[in-house]
Write an enzyme that holds these catalytic residues in place. Structure first.
Site, PDB file in Angstrom:
ATOM      1  N   SER A   1     -10.230  -0.465   6.931  1.00  0.00           N
ATOM      2  CA  SER A   1      -9.493  -0.292   5.607  1.00  0.00           C
ATOM      3  C   SER A   1      -8.787  -1.328   5.143  1.00  0.00           C
ATOM      4  O   SER A   1      -8.489  -1.588   3.851  1.00  0.00           O
ATOM      5  CB  SER A   1      -8.565   0.955   5.421  1.00  0.00           C
ATOM      6  OG  SER A   1      -9.311   2.113   5.388  1.00  0.00           O
TER       7      SER A   1
ATOM      8  N   SER B   1      -9.779   1.925   2.769  1.00  0.00           N
ATOM      9  CA  SER B   1      -8.867   2.470   2.142  1.00  0.00           C
ATOM     10  C   SER B   1      -8.003   1.780   1.330  1.00  0.00           C
ATOM     11  O   SER B   1      -7.234   2.357   0.385  1.00  0.00           O
ATOM     12  CB  SER B   1      -8.052   3.720   2.829  1.00  0.00           C
ATOM     13  OG  SER B   1      -7.284   3.205   3.806  1.00  0.00           O
TER      14      SER B   1
ATOM     15  N   LYS C   1       1.065  -1.310  -0.195  1.00  0.00           N
ATOM     16  CA  LYS C   1      -0.061   0.019  -0.035  1.00  0.00           C
ATOM     17  C   LYS C   1       1.001   1.322  -0.064  1.00  0.00           C
ATOM     18  O   LYS C   1       1.888   1.242   0.621  1.00  0.00           O
ATOM     19  CB  LYS C   1      -0.809   0.023   1.350  1.00  0.00           C
ATOM     20  CG  LYS C   1      -2.060   1.138   1.290  1.00  0.00           C
ATOM     21  CD  LYS C   1      -2.962   0.927   2.523  1.00  0.00           C
ATOM     22  CE  LYS C   1      -3.928   1.852   2.703  1.00  0.00           C
ATOM     23  NZ  LYS C   1      -4.741   1.780   3.715  1.00  0.00           N
TER      24      LYS C   1
HETATM   25  N1  GLN Z   1     -13.137   4.486   6.378  1.00  0.00           N
HETATM   26  C1  GLN Z   1     -12.646   4.569   7.463  1.00  0.00           C
HETATM   27  C2  GLN Z   1     -12.348   6.162   7.295  1.00  0.00           C
HETATM   28  O1  GLN Z   1     -12.663   6.520   6.355  1.00  0.00           O
HETATM   29  C3  GLN Z   1     -11.552   3.664   7.815  1.00  0.00           C
HETATM   30  C4  GLN Z   1     -10.331   3.991   6.944  1.00  0.00           C
HETATM   31  C5  GLN Z   1      -9.236   3.051   7.618  1.00  0.00           C
HETATM   32  O2  GLN Z   1      -9.290   2.231   8.154  1.00  0.00           O
HETATM   33  N2  GLN Z   1      -7.963   3.781   7.161  1.00  0.00           N
HETATM   34  O3  GLN Z   1     -11.817   6.652   8.000  1.00  0.00           O
END
Ligand code: GLN
Length: 486
Positions: free
Chosen positions: A177, A153, A78
């Site tokens: 995410s 994400s 990532k």
């Molecule tokens: N969807 C969540 C957010 O927007 C979690 C994102 C994540 O786990 N990095 O913060």
């Protein structure tokens, strides 16, 4: 069987047995990325030459009898993990010119295990999002249906592995995410206990919630990779100094007698009925394998979304203050003075969602509102923790859905942040409590995969990996490959 249909564990065994070389394997995956990435937008950077270099070294190590189970296996990182000498963008214009001067611990450890980095995957900007639509580099497409999101994400990692452009990938999980995109693309994703994996070199979003982990084809692969990346690191003061169990050799722990708590709050309003049926069928499979299923209630858990959306923005507003256009990252052209440099560099460098979070975070930390929002959220966080603690006094593992729905269409939720935030209603609790949690594929709804979530007590990664592995012996959902990418 084509090389790309093999799991990381199988590839490791084939490499050790000399069935193919790492160079051959790396060329195969680089070829697939070359053909497929234009459609999926899963990679921001492809590091072909460095990959072939690492592959040659892996082949030499195997030839000299110095190979391990992952030596020569390609994977993707990532783009939140810093990589020495390679562009590291975090999905943001702010870092679109940032070449990291060092490797994140996760990157360093996986390289030391002999893996080959194919490239850096697309992601929501600064890991803020649940659909991979907030990336400066554009949305990622779901290989099961290219009109749909892959989740976020870690959406680039998920799409890359689901389409078999890479055998496995790293991800990070602040509020879901890893698990949510794993569920939406038919993968096995694990977020370990907070502190299990070093955050050094992992660009910070919300420091008390962020954890690195894995998106893979199976629990076996997830175990192998997690084992290689976990462990104490003196450069991250929140990293736990405790030995890393040999996860991959503990996968055959029996399910018989396992006490599974079914989280009542996860089966109410908001859960797509067909997704609920798939999860229920998986729970029935556990019962047939000899597990004991009991319903448990975690009454504070429905408060996890509002709690998270105070705590995470508060922490991000502080973490992201370092991006000031002075030391590194995007700088505006011809600033008039220092203030203009700060405001325009940040105004241009950050996207809408990141700005929304910074503003929310700054507000909840302000003198006038700290008690009403931030302090209150921390109190609720304690209640959520206490709920989990009570539950784990009685059960070994908690189960429920990972995501309330299968993948949705690109564009469907971008204009409605609250609806978007609700995607993480089942995943955020584990982050707030620092617990290890995993998503494993458990069915298909309208041609799209859905996931079963397993949450364990602190440091019970081996237990949830083994429970997922047992299910994957009985089912073949994790073996399905999107037809267009087989
Ligand atoms: N969807 C969540 C957010 O927007 C979690 C994102 C994540 O786990 N990095 O913060």
């Amino acid at each position: 069987m084509s090389l790309h249909l093999k799991s990381a564990a199988e590839l490791g065994r084939g490499l050790a047995a000399g069935e193919y070389s790492s160079v051959e394997l790396t060329r195969h995956f680089l070829g697939r990325i070359g053909q497929g990435n234009g459609r999926l937008n899963a990679f921001i950077t492809v590091t072909g030459e460095r990959a072939l270099d690492q592959a040659r070294r892996a082949d030499a190590a195997i030839g000299a009898g110095r190979g391990g189970p992952l030596t020569g296996v390609p994977l993707a990182h990532k783009d939140i993990f810093c990589t020495d000498g390679i562009l590291t963008t975090c999905g943001s214009r702010m870092l679109s010119n940032f070449v990291s001067p060092y490797d994140a611990t996760v990157v360093e450890r996986l390289a030391a295990a002999g893996t080959v980095m194919l490239g850096k995957t697309n992601m929501d900007e600064f890991a803020m999002g649940s659909s991979n639509e907030t990336s400066y580099y554009g949305p990622v497409r779901n290989p099961w249906d290219e009109a749909c999101v892959p989740g976020g994400s870690s959406g680039g990692s998920a799409a890359a592995v689901a389409a078999r452009l890479a055998p496995a990938a790293t991800g990070t999980d602040t509020g879901g995410s890893i698990r949510q995109p794993a569920a939406l693309t038919g993968l096995t994703g694990i977020k370990p206990t907070y502190g299990r994996v070093s955050r050094y070199g992992m660009i910070a979003f919300a420091s008390s919630l962020d954890q690195g982990g894995v998106l893979a084809q199976s629990a076996e692969d997830a175990a192998l990779l997690l084992e290689a990346m976990a462990g104490f690191d003196s450069r991250d003061s929140t990293c736990v100094d405790a030995p890393v169990p040999a996860y991959a050799t503990q996968l055959d722990r029996p399910v018989k007698g396992l006490r599974i708590g079914i989280i009542r709050e996860f089966f109410g309003e908001g859960l797509d009925p067909a997704t609920g049926d798939a999860v229920q069928a998986a729970l029935d499979a556990y019962r047939r394998m000899g597990a004991e299923l009991v319903e448990v209630s975690l009454p504070a858990l429905p408060l996890s979304v509002p709690t998270y959306y105070v705590v995470a923005p508060a922490e991000c507003s502080s973490n992201l203050s370092r991006f000031d256009g002075v030391r590194f990252g995007h700088r505006c052209r011809d600033p008039k003075d220092l203030l203009d440099l700060y405001t325009r560099s940040r105004g241009e460098g950050f996207g809408t969602e990141v700005k929304r979070r910074i503003m929310t975070g700054t507000y909840v930390l302000s003198a006038g509102y700290y008690d009403a929002y931030y302090l209150k959220a921390q109190k609720v966080r304690s209640l959520i923790n206490a709920d989990f603690k009570r539950a784990f006094a009685d059960v070994d593992v908690l189960m429920g859905p990972t995501s309330p729905t299968p993948a949705f269409r690109i564009g469907a939720k971008v204009d409605d942040p609250i609806t978007m935030y609700l995607n993480d209603i089942y995943t955020i609790g584990a982050n707030l409590a620092g617990l290890p949690a995993l998503s494993a594929p458990c069915g298909m709804v309208g041609g799209l995969p859905v996931g079963l979530q397993l949450i364990g007590p602190h440091f019970a990664e081996a237990r949830i990996l083994a429970a997922a592995h047992a299910y994957q012996r009985e089912s073949d959902w994790h073996r399905r490959v999107p037809p267009a990418w087989a």
